[in-house]
Enzyme design. Structure first.
Site, PDB file in Angstrom:
ATOM      1  N   LYS A 153       9.204  40.194  71.105  1.00 16.27           N
ATOM      2  CA  LYS A 153       8.949  38.641  71.006  1.00 16.27           C
ATOM      3  C   LYS A 153       8.968  38.318  69.390  1.00 16.27           C
ATOM      4  O   LYS A 153       8.213  39.132  68.643  1.00 16.27           O
ATOM      5  CB  LYS A 153       7.666  38.283  71.606  1.00 16.27           C
ATOM      6  CG  LYS A 153       7.585  38.262  73.140  1.00 16.27           C
ATOM      7  CD  LYS A 153       6.536  37.717  73.834  1.00 16.27           C
ATOM      8  CE  LYS A 153       6.534  38.050  75.032  1.00 16.27           C
ATOM      9  NZ  LYS A 153       7.268  37.236  76.007  1.00 16.27           N
TER      10      LYS A 153
ATOM     11  N   LYS B 271       0.424  28.259  80.515  1.00 15.60           N
ATOM     12  CA  LYS B 271       1.150  29.204  80.310  1.00 15.60           C
ATOM     13  C   LYS B 271       0.970  29.612  78.553  1.00 15.60           C
ATOM     14  O   LYS B 271       1.567  28.675  77.903  1.00 15.60           O
ATOM     15  CB  LYS B 271       2.660  29.261  80.678  1.00 15.60           C
ATOM     16  CG  LYS B 271       3.810  30.202  79.986  1.00 15.60           C
ATOM     17  CD  LYS B 271       3.832  31.491  80.929  1.00 15.60           C
ATOM     18  CE  LYS B 271       4.800  32.470  80.122  1.00 15.60           C
ATOM     19  NZ  LYS B 271       4.657  33.862  80.371  1.00 15.60           N
TER      20      LYS B 271
ATOM     21  N   HIS C 105       0.313  44.800  76.653  1.00 13.86           N
ATOM     22  CA  HIS C 105       0.482  43.883  76.118  1.00 13.86           C
ATOM     23  C   HIS C 105      -0.621  43.314  75.012  1.00 13.86           C
ATOM     24  O   HIS C 105      -0.591  43.373  73.971  1.00 13.86           O
ATOM     25  CB  HIS C 105       1.009  42.591  76.944  1.00 13.86           C
ATOM     26  CG  HIS C 105       2.098  42.851  77.901  1.00 13.86           C
ATOM     27  ND1 HIS C 105       3.221  43.879  77.488  1.00 13.86           N
ATOM     28  CD2 HIS C 105       2.356  42.471  78.895  1.00 13.86           C
ATOM     29  CE1 HIS C 105       4.004  43.829  78.555  1.00 13.86           C
ATOM     30  NE2 HIS C 105       3.552  43.010  79.377  1.00 13.86           N
TER      31      HIS C 105
ATOM     32  N   HIS D 297       7.669  44.764  76.460  1.00 17.15           N
ATOM     33  CA  HIS D 297       8.303  43.746  76.013  1.00 17.15           C
ATOM     34  C   HIS D 297       7.822  42.725  74.790  1.00 17.15           C
ATOM     35  O   HIS D 297       8.479  42.079  74.124  1.00 17.15           O
ATOM     36  CB  HIS D 297       9.106  42.860  77.095  1.00 17.15           C
ATOM     37  CG  HIS D 297       8.386  41.988  77.886  1.00 17.15           C
ATOM     38  ND1 HIS D 297       7.700  42.367  78.759  1.00 17.15           N
ATOM     39  CD2 HIS D 297       8.104  40.556  77.712  1.00 17.15           C
ATOM     40  CE1 HIS D 297       6.877  41.388  78.964  1.00 17.15           C
ATOM     41  NE2 HIS D 297       7.366  40.293  78.577  1.00 17.15           N
TER      42      HIS D 297
ATOM     43  N   ARG E  50      20.845  53.676  94.034  1.00 17.59           N
ATOM     44  CA  ARG E  50      21.231  54.000  95.638  1.00 17.59           C
ATOM     45  C   ARG E  50      21.999  53.301  96.332  1.00 17.59           C
ATOM     46  O   ARG E  50      22.641  53.860  97.448  1.00 17.59           O
ATOM     47  CB  ARG E  50      19.720  54.369  95.971  1.00 17.59           C
ATOM     48  CG  ARG E  50      19.068  55.358  95.265  1.00 17.59           C
ATOM     49  CD  ARG E  50      17.534  55.387  95.836  1.00 17.59           C
ATOM     50  NE  ARG E  50      16.676  54.481  95.136  1.00 17.59           N
ATOM     51  CZ  ARG E  50      15.398  54.619  95.141  1.00 17.59           C
ATOM     52  NH1 ARG E  50      14.880  55.716  95.330  1.00 17.59           N
ATOM     53  NH2 ARG E  50      14.599  53.561  94.614  1.00 17.59           N
TER      54      ARG E  50
ATOM     55  N   ASP F 112      -1.615  45.864  84.333  1.00 17.56           N
ATOM     56  CA  ASP F 112      -0.661  45.188  84.138  1.00 17.56           C
ATOM     57  C   ASP F 112      -0.514  44.366  82.913  1.00 17.56           C
ATOM     58  O   ASP F 112       0.750  44.503  82.572  1.00 17.56           O
ATOM     59  CB  ASP F 112      -0.369  44.017  85.256  1.00 17.56           C
ATOM     60  CG  ASP F 112       0.896  43.119  85.353  1.00 17.56           C
ATOM     61  OD1 ASP F 112       2.123  43.925  85.450  1.00 17.56           O
ATOM     62  OD2 ASP F 112       0.897  42.125  85.400  1.00 17.56           O
TER      63      ASP F 112
HETATM   64  C1  BG6 Z   1       4.809  41.708  82.540  1.00 22.30           C
HETATM   65  C2  BG6 Z   1       3.658  41.592  83.700  1.00 22.30           C
HETATM   66  O1  BG6 Z   1       4.777  42.834  81.727  1.00 22.30           O
HETATM   67  O2  BG6 Z   1       4.656  40.664  81.454  1.00 22.30           O
HETATM   68  C3  BG6 Z   1       3.877  40.417  84.541  1.00 22.30           C
HETATM   69  O3  BG6 Z   1       3.980  42.656  84.676  1.00 22.30           O
HETATM   70  C4  BG6 Z   1       3.689  39.286  83.400  1.00 22.30           C
HETATM   71  O4  BG6 Z   1       2.909  40.388  85.493  1.00 22.30           O
HETATM   72  C5  BG6 Z   1       4.757  39.399  82.489  1.00 22.30           C
HETATM   73  O5  BG6 Z   1       4.002  38.044  84.054  1.00 22.30           O
HETATM   74  C6  BG6 Z   1       4.422  38.378  81.300  1.00 22.30           C
HETATM   75  O6  BG6 Z   1       5.449  38.289  80.399  1.00 22.30           O
HETATM   76  P1  BG6 Z   1       5.820  37.074  79.498  1.00 22.30           P
HETATM   77  O7  BG6 Z   1       6.978  37.443  78.502  1.00 22.30           O
HETATM   78  O8  BG6 Z   1       6.442  36.218  80.542  1.00 22.30           O
HETATM   79  O9  BG6 Z   1       4.671  36.600  78.765  1.00 22.30           O
END
Ligand code: BG6
Length: 489
Positions: free
Chosen positions: A189, A338, A247, A185, A51, A242
């Site tokens: 991986k 993480k 995932h 996504h 847009r 989310d």
């Molecule tokens: C996304 C979520 O799908 O995945 C995010 O919306 C999250 O909140 C992210 O941080 C995590 O992805 P990755 O690849 O960093 O583990």
């Protein structure tokens, strides 16, 4: 799954929401990295449909900066100079037929072989999906006279079971299911895909991959970041929508599925669907929503928000393989580390030859698949400590991508998934029935969290979640983080 033997055909990717965060951080850097690796065909177009009042030139400049900032490969002038002219910008509102007519005209130019094969990418906020799909249909852009047409749809795919069913219906009014690539996504991986190789290209693991040998499974997706600038979205989504609906449940299906008869989209997804069909309805008492202290002060979060930023779930799969083997899933923001990992804890030996202290038990073997960031796997087992007596110690047999594959950098998930979509391989994308079954499992739990039927637990940033989650696994079991190590934080 993308096949290095299948040539990559000329194609045009049309990105809706091309000025957004995902395009900046992931989609354009992924396309650029494919160019760096020589994986793009001679002819391709990236058409931004958005847009804002931008031009081809300003879009290119904006994306150059995005790639410079977010790409895993440094911006290389020679690659960029060849890549940039393929970027084009179509300015339009999403609900105006005129924009689609211009897009259609642009793609009708048969002088460019890249126009025959069309990949639409919905990277907008989900509220726009219905109108985009409908407009594409009305402009007859749901098929291509001389090639293929496919559509990639980002998550979140619906916000509950009913809206996911609705969205599937709207999409199917315009596109055949074979044209639809719902992206998660996590499936792009490397280490998630390796789970399939690990299980089905080795003969020694499958015989013990069941209730006879496994005590329980843990799936952890922990993040150190908070909601950052996404509070507006996150506060209405929460960890259930989310992370769990997509995932975590996807990781569960890869871990638990039966061997597919072949490695193709249909066989693989059929097996994943069977896992989701076998999920026992989740008891509310088997769920623990949590929220980090300070979340309510984040900009854009409601002051009394009950949105969980953490959750733990116990899931049972009612089939022969997994009867009585609980799967413990947890995920959270602002946790101690993480890490994404799956730990498989085996049953203890039935009898100890070795003298044990009162109350002491032999240590169970644990296999941990470390999905990120230190990609690899660890098998923990008992070994004798050298010297007199029969003292035992847990040791670790491990494999690391970083060392075992000569330090070759791992591609980003989006690179893999984009190529798969261009090659017509939907194995790593979610099918309509899968999406609905995942919602079917998680929706009642999310609703109970939202209604307050389950208490919300609070946790300190930098911890491993609510203090009470320590008891969630039941007696004698402990959460594992840091690639299979017991959590201590
Ligand atoms: C996304 C979520 O799908 O995945 C995010 O919306 C999250 O909140 C992210 O941080 C995590 O992805 P990755 O690849 O960093 O583990």
């Amino acid at each position: 799954m993308s096949n290095t033997h299948t040539p990559i055909p000329p194609f045009s990717i049309v990105i809706f929401g091309a000025t957004g965060d995902l395009a900046h951080r992931k989609i354009l850097p992924a396309l650029y990295n494919l160019a760096v690796q020589g994986l793009l065909p001679e002819r391709f177009n990236v058409i931004a449909f958005a847009r804002r009042d931008w031009t081809d030139e300003s879009y290119r400049e904006e994306m150059r900066q995005a790639i410079d900032q977010f790409s895993r490969n440094k911006l290389d002038a020679a690659v960029w100079d060849k890549f940039a002219p393929n970027l084009q910008y179509v300015r339009s509102e999403f609900d105006q037929a005129d924009g689609y007519a211009r897009l259609s005209q642009q793609l009708a130019d048969s002088g460019d072989p890249a126009h025959a094969n069309r990949l639409f990418y919905l990277a907008t906020p989900p509220e726009s999906y219905p109108v985009l799909v409908q407009q594409l249909g009305e402009a007859s852009l749901n098929h291509s006279p001389n090639g293929w047409t496919r559509i990639i749809i980002e998550k979140p795919y619906g916000r509950d079971l009913a809206s996911a069913i609705d969205l599937n219906e709207q999409v199917h009014r315009v596109f055949a299911e074979e044209q639809v690539y719902r992206i998660d996504h996590y499936l792009g991986k490397e280490t998630v895909q390796n789970l399939i190789v690990f299980r089905f290209a080795n003969a020694i693991f499958e015989p013990i991959w069941n209730r006879n040998y496994i005590d329980h499974v843990q799936i952890t997706v922990a993040e150190t970041v908070g909601v950052e600038s996404r509070a507006g979205y996150y506060d209405t989504a929460g960890i259930g929508r989310d992370m769990f609906q997509n995932h975590l449940l996807q990781l569960l299906t890869f871990m638990a599925m039966e061997p597919p008869y072949a490695f193709d989209a249909r066989a693989l997804r059929d097996e994943k669907v069977k896992v989701l069909q076998a999920l026992r309805p989740i008891q509310l008492s088997d769920s623990m929503p949590g929220q980090y202290v300070g979340y309510r002060n984040e900009k854009g979060v409601a002051p009394k928000s009950r949105t969980p930023t953490y959750a733990a779930l116990k899931i049972n799969i009612d089939n022969w393989r997994w009867q009585d083997v609980p799967f413990f899933l947890r995920s959270g923001k602002q946790l101690a580390d993480k890490t994404t990992e799956i730990s498989i804890e085996f049953k203890r030996p039935p009898h100890s030859l070795f003298p044990l202290e009162p109350g002491e038990l032999l240590t169970p073997n644990v296999l941990t698949l470390c999905i990120q960031p230190d990609e690899g796997m660890h098998l923990r087992f008992e070994a004798k400590v050298p010297g007199a007596g029969m003292k035992r110690q847990t040791v670790d047999m491990d494999m690391h991508y970083a060392t075992d594959f000569n330090g070759a950098p791992l591609p980003e998930a989006y690179e893999r998934l984009l190529i798969d979509a261009v090659q017509g391989d939907a194995a790593l994308f979610t099918r309509a029935d899968e999406i609905e079954l995942a919602w079917h499992a998680i929706d009642p739990v999310i609703q109970a969290w939202e209604s307050g039927a389950v208490p919300l637990f609070f946790y300190e940033s930098g911890s491993w979640g609510p203090y009470e989650s320590g008891d969630f696994l039941g007696k004698g079991r402990r959460w594992r983080g840091h690639c299979g190590e017991i959590d201590h934080a």
